[in-house]
Design an enzyme around this catalytic site. Structure first.
Site, PDB file in Angstrom:
ATOM      1  N   LYS A  99      -2.337   5.138  -8.456  1.00  0.00           N
ATOM      2  CA  LYS A  99      -2.331   6.251  -7.494  1.00  0.00           C
ATOM      3  C   LYS A  99      -1.750   7.514  -8.097  1.00  0.00           C
ATOM      4  O   LYS A  99      -2.176   8.615  -7.765  1.00  0.00           O
ATOM      5  CB  LYS A  99      -1.557   5.869  -6.222  1.00  0.00           C
ATOM      6  CG  LYS A  99      -2.371   4.964  -5.304  1.00  0.00           C
ATOM      7  CD  LYS A  99      -1.978   5.150  -3.858  1.00  0.00           C
ATOM      8  CE  LYS A  99      -2.882   4.356  -2.943  1.00  0.00           C
ATOM      9  NZ  LYS A  99      -2.452   4.325  -1.564  1.00  0.00           N
ATOM     10  N   LYS A 108     -12.135  -2.366  -8.082  1.00  0.00           N
ATOM     11  CA  LYS A 108     -11.957  -2.839  -6.701  1.00  0.00           C
ATOM     12  C   LYS A 108     -12.745  -1.954  -5.727  1.00  0.00           C
ATOM     13  O   LYS A 108     -12.771  -0.740  -5.906  1.00  0.00           O
ATOM     14  CB  LYS A 108     -10.458  -2.775  -6.385  1.00  0.00           C
ATOM     15  CG  LYS A 108     -10.070  -3.336  -5.049  1.00  0.00           C
ATOM     16  CD  LYS A 108      -8.584  -3.125  -4.790  1.00  0.00           C
ATOM     17  CE  LYS A 108      -8.274  -1.733  -4.302  1.00  0.00           C
ATOM     18  NZ  LYS A 108      -6.960  -1.552  -3.695  1.00  0.00           N
ATOM     19  N   LYS A 138     -12.281   2.574  -0.172  1.00  0.00           N
ATOM     20  CA  LYS A 138     -12.872   3.647   0.624  1.00  0.00           C
ATOM     21  C   LYS A 138     -12.620   5.020   0.021  1.00  0.00           C
ATOM     22  O   LYS A 138     -13.313   5.975   0.336  1.00  0.00           O
ATOM     23  CB  LYS A 138     -12.316   3.596   2.055  1.00  0.00           C
ATOM     24  CG  LYS A 138     -13.326   4.054   3.078  1.00  0.00           C
ATOM     25  CD  LYS A 138     -12.692   4.409   4.389  1.00  0.00           C
ATOM     26  CE  LYS A 138     -12.868   5.876   4.690  1.00  0.00           C
ATOM     27  NZ  LYS A 138     -12.120   6.323   5.845  1.00  0.00           N
TER      28      LYS A 138
HETATM   29  P1  TYM Z   1      -4.522  -1.522   2.278  1.00  0.00           P
HETATM   30  O1  TYM Z   1      -4.491  -0.716   3.518  1.00  0.00           O
HETATM   31  O2  TYM Z   1      -4.928  -0.851   1.001  1.00  0.00           O
HETATM   32  O3  TYM Z   1      -5.461  -2.768   2.486  1.00  0.00           O
HETATM   33  C1  TYM Z   1      -5.338  -3.611   3.614  1.00  0.00           C
HETATM   34  C2  TYM Z   1      -5.606  -5.042   3.207  1.00  0.00           C
HETATM   35  O4  TYM Z   1      -6.920  -5.141   2.637  1.00  0.00           O
HETATM   36  C3  TYM Z   1      -6.844  -5.760   1.354  1.00  0.00           C
HETATM   37  N1  TYM Z   1      -7.890  -5.168   0.481  1.00  0.00           N
HETATM   38  C4  TYM Z   1      -8.807  -5.879  -0.175  1.00  0.00           C
HETATM   39  N2  TYM Z   1      -9.038  -7.195  -0.235  1.00  0.00           N
HETATM   40  C5  TYM Z   1     -10.085  -7.600  -1.002  1.00  0.00           C
HETATM   41  N3  TYM Z   1     -10.894  -6.756  -1.699  1.00  0.00           N
HETATM   42  C6  TYM Z   1     -10.680  -5.419  -1.658  1.00  0.00           C
HETATM   43  N4  TYM Z   1     -11.492  -4.597  -2.337  1.00  0.00           N
HETATM   44  C7  TYM Z   1      -9.598  -4.924  -0.870  1.00  0.00           C
HETATM   45  N5  TYM Z   1      -9.124  -3.683  -0.609  1.00  0.00           N
HETATM   46  C8  TYM Z   1      -8.066  -3.853   0.215  1.00  0.00           C
HETATM   47  C9  TYM Z   1      -5.452  -5.461   0.855  1.00  0.00           C
HETATM   48  O5  TYM Z   1      -5.048  -6.398  -0.110  1.00  0.00           O
HETATM   49  C10 TYM Z   1      -4.630  -5.540   2.128  1.00  0.00           C
HETATM   50  O6  TYM Z   1      -4.272  -6.866   2.407  1.00  0.00           O
HETATM   51  N6  TYM Z   1       0.343  -1.778   1.168  1.00  0.00           N
HETATM   52  C11 TYM Z   1      -0.736  -2.317   1.978  1.00  0.00           C
HETATM   53  C12 TYM Z   1      -0.469  -2.213   3.466  1.00  0.00           C
HETATM   54  C13 TYM Z   1       0.831  -2.778   3.886  1.00  0.00           C
HETATM   55  C14 TYM Z   1       1.163  -4.149   4.003  1.00  0.00           C
HETATM   56  C15 TYM Z   1       2.493  -4.181   4.475  1.00  0.00           C
HETATM   57  C16 TYM Z   1       0.440  -5.340   3.781  1.00  0.00           C
HETATM   58  C17 TYM Z   1       1.921  -2.053   4.252  1.00  0.00           C
HETATM   59  N7  TYM Z   1       2.919  -2.907   4.615  1.00  0.00           N
HETATM   60  C18 TYM Z   1       3.132  -5.394   4.717  1.00  0.00           C
HETATM   61  C19 TYM Z   1       1.093  -6.535   4.020  1.00  0.00           C
HETATM   62  C20 TYM Z   1       2.416  -6.565   4.479  1.00  0.00           C
HETATM   63  C21 TYM Z   1      -2.011  -1.575   1.687  1.00  0.00           C
HETATM   64  O7  TYM Z   1      -2.005  -0.457   1.254  1.00  0.00           O
HETATM   65  O8  TYM Z   1      -3.133  -2.260   2.064  1.00  0.00           O
END
Ligand code: TYM
Length: 334
Positions: free
Chosen positions: A117, A199, A202
């Site tokens: 990032k 990966k 969006k």
């Molecule tokens: P975020 O918002 O980027 O993504 C949400 C969830 O989707 C999963 N994910 C994917 N899984 C498979 N293939 C992909 N291409 C893909 N892109 C995203 C992510 O692994 C995630 O599970 N930091 C986290 C949000 C968060 C969080 C937490 C998660 C904040 N606090 C506490 C768990 C527990 C994030 O940015 O996910």
């Protein structure tokens, strides 16, 4: 004799990006709904995390409503689970500060998401982007979660959360539950349709590289038809076939079929047939979610009622943990 064993707790969150990709869905959201019967589930929109990159206020507000409605539409039942907005429960910021002081600069420097990032947003490498994993640790540890359903890209953050929890527990006495991840066998790492070594995300500039949960049926099929593959023209899972492996992974996550079953199903068929089948299957999975979303998103009053009720429920749990943490550290907490 009846046993009233306490259910284990699950916690997870997603960033409110407005709509989600099928990576978010197969990696995490699908599991959110699936875990509700067996566990006590707490889910949230990570809107505090969202401001590590610059957000336009009106857009952020709209994205939160939209993401909340879409998460509910993925099957969250509010009679069983909690779904709240992170910014409405102040304990997240409070515990995040405390955990900052139990996390090393070197640990945070090693986080690959921070490196990615900060390369992407070189003009805004803010302190929040750097300490983001401490906020995520706070999210999880506040609820004493046993399990955290996530995609593979969040594994490193969960590992850090475990280390922080163990460290704190070691310095004082057992305070936090040390959580385990729940990472799906298929769909944990959905890759870009345009570059299957990356990966699916969006924030990718190329809209053909990702499928969102709100894409219309013909767009979904069109995007899959354009997906990058290879020249072998044989549907099989093998090293070096990143594009096909990814499509097989998506198809498997959507149907529950194994790689062997998929290979058998498409034996003798070309990539064209396979891509259309993947597109149609994904569109079928998303159709009921889209329908439910439209209904929920149209009713902002209902969503606001959910925000308030669920924040209160989350706050009740979070408050207890913060109070315990403050006592252990030595703060005066009357
Ligand atoms: P975020 O918002 O980027 O993504 C949400 C969830 O989707 C999963 N994910 C994917 N899984 C498979 N293939 C992909 N291409 C893909 N892109 C995203 C992510 O692994 C995630 O599970 N930091 C986290 C949000 C968060 C969080 C937490 C998660 C904040 N606090 C506490 C768990 C527990 C994030 O940015 O996910």
């Amino acid at each position: 004799m009846e046993t009233t064993e306490k259910k284990k707790r699950v916690l997870s969150m997603v960033q409110p990006t407005g709509t989600f990709t099928i990576g978010n869905y197969f990696g995490a959201l699908k599991n959110f709904a699936a875990l509700q019967d067996e566990y006590e589930c707490v889910y949230a929109m990570a809107d505090l995390h969202a401001i590590t990159v610059r957000q336009e206020p009106k857009q952020l507000r709209e994205n939160v409503y939209k993401s909340y409605a879409l998460t509910l539409a993925c099957g969250i039942d509010l009679d069983k689970s909690i779904l709240f907005l992170q910014s409405q429960v102040p304990e997240h910021s409070q515990l995040a500060w405390i955990l900052n002081c139990y996390t090393q600069f070197g640990e945070l420097s090693r986080m690959t998401q921070f490196k990615d990032k900060s390369a992407k947003h070189a003009d805004n490498i803010n302190a929040g982007l750097f300490t983001y994993p401490c906020l995520m640790a706070a999210d999880i540890l506040l609820y004493q979660a046993d399990y955290v359903p996530i995609g593979a890209d969040q594994k490193q953050h969960l590992e850090l959360t475990r280390n922080i929890a163990e460290r704190f527990n070691g310095v004082y006495s057992p305070t936090f539950t040390v959580p385990d991840g729940i990472i799906p066998k298929n769909g944990a790492r959905v890759m870009s349709l345009a570059d299957p070594t990356k990966k699916m995300s969006k924030s990718d500039d190329n809209v053909n590289s990702f499928i969102t949960l709100l894409d219309p049926r013909d767009t979904i099929i069109k995007k899959f038809k354009r997906a990058v593959t290879d020249s072998e023209a044989c549907v099989r899972f093998a090293e070096g076939k990143d594009g096909i492996n990814n499509l097989m992974g998506i198809y498997s996550a959507a149907t529950g079929k194994t790689m062997e079953e998929i290979e058998a199903e498409f034996a003798g068929k070309g990539y064209g047939d396979f891509k259309v089948a993947v597109g149609e299957t994904v569109a079928d999975v998303l159709a009921p979610i889209q329908e439910k979303f439209a209904e929920l998103y149209a009713d902002k009053k209902y969503l606001e009622k959910c925000f308030a009720e669920n924040a209160e429920k989350a706050h009740y749990i979070a408050r207890k943990t913060v109070s315990k943490v403050m006592r252990k550290i030595g703060y005066i907490n009357l």
